[in-house]
Design an enzyme around this catalytic site. Sequence first.
Site, PDB file in Angstrom:
ATOM      1  N   ASP A 107      -6.136 -32.744  31.461  1.00  0.00           N
ATOM      2  CA  ASP A 107      -4.747 -33.135  31.178  1.00  0.00           C
ATOM      3  C   ASP A 107      -3.748 -32.551  32.182  1.00  0.00           C
ATOM      4  OD1 ASP A 107      -5.481 -30.638  30.057  1.00  0.00           O
ATOM      5  OD2 ASP A 107      -3.773 -30.674  28.685  1.00  0.00           O
ATOM      6  N   GLU A 165      -5.969 -29.306  27.244  1.00  0.00           N
ATOM      7  CA  GLU A 165      -6.001 -27.844  27.286  1.00  0.00           C
ATOM      8  C   GLU A 165      -4.607 -27.262  27.135  1.00  0.00           C
ATOM      9  OE1 GLU A 165      -5.561 -23.953  28.302  1.00  0.00           O
ATOM     10  OE2 GLU A 165      -4.807 -25.423  29.714  1.00  0.00           O
TER      11      GLU A 165
HETATM   12 NI    NI Z   1      -4.784 -24.838  33.451  1.00  0.00          NI
END
Ligand code: NI
Length: 427
Positions: A107, A165
């Site tokens: 991401d 994340e």
């Molecule tokens: Ni990172």
Amino acid sequence: MEKSNLVLGLNYGNGFVLLCKIFLVMLKEQINQLVAQAFEEVVNLRRHLHAHPELSFHEYETARFIQDTLKDWGISSQPMAGTGVLVVLKGTKGESATCIALRADIDALPIQEQSDLPFSSTKEGIMHACGHDFHTANLLGVCRILHDLKAEFAGTVLFLFQPAEEKIPGGALTVLADPVLIPYLDRIEAVLGLHVSPKIPSGKLAVCPGKFMASSDEFYIQIKGKGGHAAEPQLGIDPVMITAQLLTTLQQVVSRYADPKVPSVLSFGRVIANGAANVIPDEVSIAGTFRTVDEAWRQKALTRIEDTIQGIPAIFGAEVALEVRRGYPFLHNNEQLAERFITVVANAEGPDSIERTTLWMAAEDFAYYSQRFPSLFYLVGIYNEAKNCVSGLHTSTFRVDEDAFTIAMRSLLNGVFDLLAKDTVTI
Ligand code: NI
């Protein structure tokens, strides 16, 4: 037992040791060659990902791109954890129950890119400013090479292209809860992951055996008092003074209750009292974070912090609205895995290519894997002043030195082969 030869103490004859050494030297050469061949394509994959970033849990095009790329290479994959991708790769050298997982986060961040790179973000306000484009392209390259080398190993390698994340609760939890992983959860012997670091020169790696990154929890507080004229504080309930008292008292949670041997940080970066020199406001809003590296202490500290946030304003007659956002646990690098990896990389790349680093109070959802499996999360240097790769993570001018792909791919491949061949002979 010969000093340099046997990693796990298996006592083979000298002939066998010699054969193993020859095999490993050949394998190392093969890995170096395949990485050199894959390099340009991996750079191009990374540039495509960089130009098309997507936010956490919205990585639809990214997941499609990963699956399409793998399909072009003849590697089958499946969706995982919503917008993630899973590859299960089995070695054909023989039967082995060994299972290793490699993880890359995919991401991007809500940042407007400010670079003149020809492949800069095409999406307004979204940017790969944490190097997850690098992590994804790197794992794709490693996947392709291991697929080419599957006749050279026995066992299973899982490739986890993990979404989200950057956003609590983190995609790692979604990955671990996905039924597609159930057949492997009891078998995973190691999880490896990496992160680019602009604090380390390109071409080098850094590892911290043991506790490496912190747990992270966030507090969003509103102190509701009763505003009025600054000249008549006795008629109201002043939330500004209560906030001052609260923040000072809260620091004692760390200074008086934390074990001095356990690093802890409590910081408040947002305090908004929208009054004026002669106006006491009705309320103050506050936001902060608590970080540490001990789960039992984390629970105790959170309770104490919450009790203090509720208690101090109550003494002065103010009301409190409190939201606690529980973040990631602390990240622990398995010591044995870390030491083994340091040896493998030092042997393959030279002792100066890998350094030991220390605890970093940032947070990472790789921590969830590390709480459940023996895990290793290491840093890949991408700093290069000559190429203007000097900006920090999460900045609009962040850049990576793509030459770092060589050591990033090679280290992961050498690490995997070392773990798959448990009776490996060091070279
Ligand atoms: Ni990172």
